[in-house]
Design a protein around this motif. Structure first.
Motif, PDB file in Angstrom:
ATOM      1  N   THR A 269       0.546  -6.174 -15.015  1.00 19.66           N
ATOM      2  CA  THR A 269       0.412  -6.301 -13.564  1.00 19.66           C
ATOM      3  C   THR A 269       0.569  -4.955 -12.877  1.00 19.66           C
ATOM      4  N   ARG A 270       1.513  -4.151 -13.342  1.00 16.31           N
ATOM      5  CA  ARG A 270       1.702  -2.826 -12.753  1.00 16.31           C
ATOM      6  C   ARG A 270       0.491  -1.929 -13.013  1.00 16.31           C
ATOM      7  N   GLU A 273      -2.132  -3.025 -10.643  1.00 17.23           N
ATOM      8  CA  GLU A 273      -1.815  -2.564  -9.282  1.00 17.23           C
ATOM      9  C   GLU A 273      -2.273  -1.128  -9.080  1.00 17.23           C
ATOM     10  N   PHE A 302      -0.141 -11.497 -10.125  1.00 17.22           N
ATOM     11  CA  PHE A 302      -0.023 -10.588  -8.994  1.00 17.22           C
ATOM     12  C   PHE A 302       0.739 -11.243  -7.842  1.00 17.22           C
ATOM     13  N   PHE A 306       3.919  -9.475  -6.443  1.00 18.32           N
ATOM     14  CA  PHE A 306       3.803  -8.795  -5.154  1.00 18.32           C
ATOM     15  C   PHE A 306       3.714  -9.734  -3.956  1.00 18.32           C
ATOM     16  N   PRO A 310      -4.564  -9.985  -5.547  1.00 13.40           N
ATOM     17  CA  PRO A 310      -5.033  -8.616  -5.793  1.00 13.40           C
ATOM     18  C   PRO A 310      -5.980  -8.104  -4.702  1.00 13.40           C
ATOM     19  N   TYR A 313      -4.015  -7.271  -1.591  1.00 12.74           N
ATOM     20  CA  TYR A 313      -3.194  -6.090  -1.844  1.00 12.74           C
ATOM     21  C   TYR A 313      -4.045  -4.826  -1.741  1.00 12.74           C
TER      22      TYR A 313
END
Length: 322
Positions: A269-270, A273, A302, A306, A310, A313
């Motif tokens: 996920t990071r 991102e 995500f 967060f 996505p 974001y």
């Protein structure tokens, strides 16, 4: 075509990594079955030895003066000797001569200084190492210098930001020549973290915590971040370390604060991102690069990490202020 003749031009005080980050992936591609293969030559003045700025010396494989076309690819390396090299009219003449008979032309790091001095970047958008971007722009106002990307490809001319970004550009060449599968296998064989897109920012992809002290967990972390699109199930990771899944889970909780599965999801996920905010890849492509089975799987992870999708974001992080 029997082979793809690739000539890398070196000069005194070239950067060894600028050269190796091009030649090594191409050699690896040959080893893995590239057809037609790459024929790689390090060209130096007179074909003599090349003192690198690291203090090591390379042996030239060809005399620059004797190379004739056609060439598949011409690459000009960077290094702290770039200013002196850019002031050498004979060297610049050979670069112009060979560029004219090359399918594609590229520079690595401050090698862009030589391409610019040879007039090959006039009117083009180009990059170089961020530390030298201002100097390049000041000395060559006809070049549109962008210090941010890892590499820029404009038609048949490419410029890479420097050092390991040459690896990313070379992987892009391999993908263009032989398809994405071979490029990804080469990247994995070289333990490259990701085959990063050119518009990825030069600054490091991750500002990560210090590596874990436990050697087995450090091995897990290194393997995960180097193989995000691979099989990272707890069973596979445990087999990699030759330990039981139960033992791996205990170590992971103790040293990472997460189960192996949660750590893998967090790492993927990071990585997603970072690609969302620093590349133009589609969400589907990012999901595939980061090891998510589908865009929906990425979306769910995500939202958990967060609190937004996505797409939202990316819109929030890339929207111009005001």
């Amino acid at each position: 075509m029997d082979d793809r003749l690739t000539v890398v031009i070196g000069y005194p005080q070239s950067e060894l990594l600028d050269i190796a980050s091009v030649t090594t992936p191409l050699h690896m591609a040959n080893h893995l079955g590239a057809a037609p293969p790459y024929r790689i030559r390090l060209a130096t003045s007179g074909g003599g030895s090349l003192p690198c700025d690291s203090g090591l010396t390379l042996e030239g494989q060809a005399a620059l003066e004797r190379i004739t076309g056609p060439l598949d690819t011409l690459v000009v390396s960077g290094g702290i000797g770039h200013e002196a090299a850019a002031g050498n009219p004979v060297l610049l003449a050979h670069i112009r001569r060979l560029a004219a008979v090359s399918r594609r032309v590229a520079s690595v790091c401050t090698g862009a200084t030589l391409l610019a001095a040879a007039g090959l970047l006039d009117g083009r958008r180009a990059t170089t190492h961020w530390r030298y971007a201002g100097t390049l722009a000041a000395h060559h106002p006809n070049v549109i210098v962008d210090p941010c990307p890892l590499y820029i490809r404009e038609g048949r001319v490419s410029t890479a930001a420097g050092v390991t970004s040459a690896l990313d550009l070379t992987l892009a060449f391999i993908e263009e020549d032989h398809g994405p599968r071979l490029a990804r296998i080469v990247a994995r064989s070289l333990v490259a973290y990701l085959q990063r897109p050119g518009d990825q920012a030069q600054i490091s992809m991750f500002v990560s915590a210090p590596p874990p002290e436990h050697p087995l967990i450090r091995q897990v972390v290194d393997h995960v971040v180097s193989n995000l699109d691979g099989d990272l199930s707890p069973a596979t990771l445990a087999a990699l370390l030759n330990v039981s899944e139960r033992h791996l889970t205990r170590l992971s909780l103790e040293h990472l604060g997460k189960t192996p599965g949660r750590f893998v999801r967090h790492a993927r996920t990071r990585a997603a991102e970072q690609l969302l905010v620093s590349s133009s890849l589609s969400v589907a492509d990012i999901a595939a690069r980061c090891g998510f089975g589908s865009t929906e799987s990425l979306r769910q992870s995500f939202v958990t990490e967060f609190g937004v999708s996505p797409t939202r974001y990316r819109q929030a992080r890339t929207q111009a202020p005001g």
